[in-house]
Design a protein around this motif. Structure first.
Motif, short mmCIF file in Angstrom:
data_model
loop_
_atom_site.label_atom_id
_atom_site.label_comp_id
_atom_site.label_asym_id
_atom_site.label_seq_id
_atom_site.Cartn_x
_atom_site.Cartn_y
_atom_site.Cartn_z
N VAL A 284 0.83 -1.20 0.00
CA VAL A 284 0.00 0.00 0.00
C VAL A 284 0.87 1.26 0.00
CG1 VAL A 284 -1.60 1.35 1.43
CG2 VAL A 284 -2.05 -1.07 1.00
N CYS A 285 1.97 1.23 0.75
CA CYS A 285 2.85 2.40 0.82
C CYS A 285 3.54 2.69 -0.51
CB CYS A 285 3.90 2.21 1.91
SG CYS A 285 3.26 2.35 3.58
N GLU A 286 3.61 1.69 -1.38
CA GLU A 286 4.22 1.91 -2.69
C GLU A 286 3.23 2.46 -3.71
OE1 GLU A 286 7.88 -1.29 -2.70
OE2 GLU A 286 5.96 -1.93 -3.57
N ARG A 287 1.97 2.65 -3.27
CA ARG A 287 0.93 3.17 -4.16
C ARG A 287 0.39 4.48 -3.59
NH1 ARG A 287 -2.85 -2.19 -5.19
NH2 ARG A 287 -1.28 -3.45 -6.26
N ARG A 288 -0.30 5.24 -4.41
CA ARG A 288 -0.90 6.48 -3.95
C ARG A 288 -2.39 6.27 -3.67
NH1 ARG A 288 2.64 10.42 -3.92
NH2 ARG A 288 4.41 10.34 -5.35
N GLY A 289 -2.88 6.97 -2.64
CA GLY A 289 -4.30 6.89 -2.32
C GLY A 289 -4.54 6.02 -1.11
N GLY A 290 -5.80 5.99 -0.66
CA GLY A 290 -6.19 5.19 0.49
C GLY A 290 -6.87 3.92 0.06
N ALA A 291 -8.19 3.98 -0.12
CA ALA A 291 -8.96 2.78 -0.47
C ALA A 291 -8.52 2.20 -1.80
CB ALA A 291 -10.45 3.12 -0.51
N THR A 292 -8.18 3.06 -2.77
CA THR A 292 -7.81 2.56 -4.10
C THR A 292 -6.47 1.84 -4.09
OG1 THR A 292 -6.87 4.71 -4.65
CG2 THR A 292 -9.15 4.31 -5.31
N ALA A 293 -5.67 2.01 -3.03
CA ALA A 293 -4.36 1.36 -2.94
C ALA A 293 -4.44 -0.04 -2.35
CB ALA A 293 -3.40 2.21 -2.11
N MET A 294 -5.60 -0.44 -1.83
CA MET A 294 -5.71 -1.73 -1.17
C MET A 294 -5.48 -2.87 -2.17
SD MET A 294 -6.21 -1.03 1.98
CE MET A 294 -6.35 0.61 2.73
N PRO A 295 -4.61 -3.84 -1.86
CA PRO A 295 -4.22 -4.84 -2.83
C PRO A 295 -5.12 -6.08 -2.83
CG PRO A 295 -2.89 -5.08 -0.87
CD PRO A 295 -3.81 -3.90 -0.62
N THR A 296 -5.00 -6.85 -3.90
CA THR A 296 -5.65 -8.14 -4.02
C THR A 296 -4.62 -9.24 -3.76
OG1 THR A 296 -5.11 -8.37 -6.36
CG2 THR A 296 -7.15 -7.18 -5.82
N PRO A 297 -5.07 -10.49 -3.57
CA PRO A 297 -4.10 -11.59 -3.45
C PRO A 297 -3.16 -11.69 -4.65
CG PRO A 297 -6.23 -12.31 -2.67
CD PRO A 297 -6.45 -10.94 -3.26
N ALA A 298 -3.67 -11.39 -5.86
CA ALA A 298 -2.80 -11.42 -7.04
C ALA A 298 -1.71 -10.36 -6.94
CB ALA A 298 -3.64 -11.21 -8.30
N ASP A 299 -2.05 -9.18 -6.41
CA ASP A 299 -1.04 -8.13 -6.22
C ASP A 299 0.03 -8.59 -5.24
OD1 ASP A 299 -2.49 -6.35 -7.86
OD2 ASP A 299 -3.64 -5.60 -6.14
N LEU A 300 -0.38 -9.23 -4.16
CA LEU A 300 0.57 -9.71 -3.16
C LEU A 300 1.46 -10.81 -3.72
CD1 LEU A 300 -1.83 -9.84 -0.08
CD2 LEU A 300 0.01 -8.19 -0.46
N ALA A 301 0.87 -11.69 -4.53
CA ALA A 301 1.66 -12.75 -5.14
C ALA A 301 2.71 -12.17 -6.09
CB ALA A 301 0.73 -13.72 -5.87
N ALA A 302 2.30 -11.15 -6.83
CA ALA A 302 3.24 -10.55 -7.78
C ALA A 302 4.36 -9.80 -7.08
CB ALA A 302 2.48 -9.60 -8.71
N ARG A 303 4.06 -9.12 -5.95
CA ARG A 303 5.06 -8.30 -5.26
C ARG A 303 5.90 -9.10 -4.30
NH1 ARG A 303 8.74 -6.04 -3.57
NH2 ARG A 303 8.97 -3.85 -2.89
N TRP A 304 5.25 -10.00 -3.53
CA TRP A 304 5.94 -10.69 -2.44
C TRP A 304 5.98 -12.21 -2.58
CZ3 TRP A 304 8.34 -6.94 -0.20
CH2 TRP A 304 7.71 -5.72 0.09
#
Length: 307
Positions: A284-304
């Motif tokens: 989330v800290c690598e993105r801008r915004g509040g609610a719109t920055a919340m990640p999905t499981p696919a986002d987490l898989a891609a990043r971490w």
């Protein structure tokens, strides 16, 4: 798995930004509880939101965003006041909020607006944040908190700009300790703890809050990670290394991630749950915004490489 009932404010953040050398304010949908509800839904959990939203164009955008993100909106009430604005300025990635709108559009949920059966049927009930500073919302939160059944999770989400002096801080401390005393999980930041108790040490703050009755306490401390205190002991967990551009919503994403684990695995909160939450917040800290920055499981898989 069950669902999370999330109570609290929804508003519009105006985020300070630079556009071609000119200072501008970018609109984003926010409010800590709304961020939490959206974060839970984005992570694959079921979230239902209860709160009041202005009956205007900005309120229409908030209501539409909740629907689009899959958050249950039966508990949303539209009210005939302008939607509250939170002007957000930054020192580095850390936001400071100044609120505009009287009465605040998010404070008008009353106990009669709640569906007691829906509250009782929740696996997790979230309450907290700045909406508790005003009635009738405080009365609604107390009414929901008294309903037996859900795991109770709480975040004071302290905003110093809404606390004009020592008396206001004392009043807020008394109020949040009322909820701390019967909470299954309290999440707060080290900055919250410093404001409430003058205590910069997360471990000391967590131990104090547990002594009041909270079963589990998580104190986040920015890039330093988070401190977890439970009946089984305490541990400090490191945060992942990230290039933070905007910490708006980072603490809310920690709460959302902890709730998602409570929904999928039950309690109590474990070090593994906190590790997961810190990974969510890092993204989330690598993105801008509040609610719109919340990640999905696919986002987490891609990043971490996790889900």
């Amino acid at each position: 798995m069950g669902y999370a009932m999330v109570m609290g404010e929804a508003l519009i953040d105006l985020l300070e930004a630079d556009l071609d050398g000119e200072r501008v304010y970018r609109q984003a949908i926010g409010g800590a509880p709304l961020n939490v509800a959206v974060g839970v839904a984005r992570l694959g959990g079921e979230a239902r939101y209860a709160g009041t939203v202005g009956d205007d164009t900005l309120g229409d955008r908030i209501a539409g965003f909740l629907r689009d993100t899959g958050v249950g909106d039966r508990g949303v009430r539209r009210v005939p006041v302008p939607t509250t604005l939170a002007v957000t300025t930054f020192e580095g990635a850390e936001p400071t909020f100044t609120f505009y709108g009287e009465p605040p559009s998010y404070t008008l949920l009353a106990p009669a607006d709640l569906d007691p059966a829906e509250v009782a049927g929740a696996a997790v009930l979230y309450a907290g944040s700045i909406c508790l500073l005003r009635r009738p919302f405080l009365d609604a939160a107390r009414a929901a908190w008294a309903v037996p059944g859900p795991l109770r999770v709480f975040d004071p989400n302290v905003r110093p700009t809404l606390l004009p002096g020592a008396a206001a801080v004392t009043a807020l401390r008394d109020l949040v300790e009322e909820f701390f005393a019967t909470a299954d999980l309290v999440k707060l930041s080290a900055a919250d703890a410093a404001t409430l108790y003058g205590e910069p040490d997360p471990a000391a703050a967590a131990a104090h809050i547990r002594s009041l009755g909270a079963a589990t306490v998580v104190v986040t401390d920015g890039a330093r990670g988070a401190h977890l205190a439970t009946a089984d002991g305490a541990v400090t967990l490191p945060a992942p290394k990230v290039d933070a551009v905007d910490a708006t919503g980072a603490g809310d994403s920690v709460m959302a991630a902890l709730i998602s684990r409570l929904l999928s695995e039950g309690g109590p909160t474990t070090p593994g749950h906190v590790d997961f939450a810190l990974s969510v917040a890092g993204l989330v800290c690598e993105r801008r915004g509040g609610a719109t920055a919340m990640p999905t499981p696919a986002d987490l898989a891609a990043r971490w490489g996790i889900s």
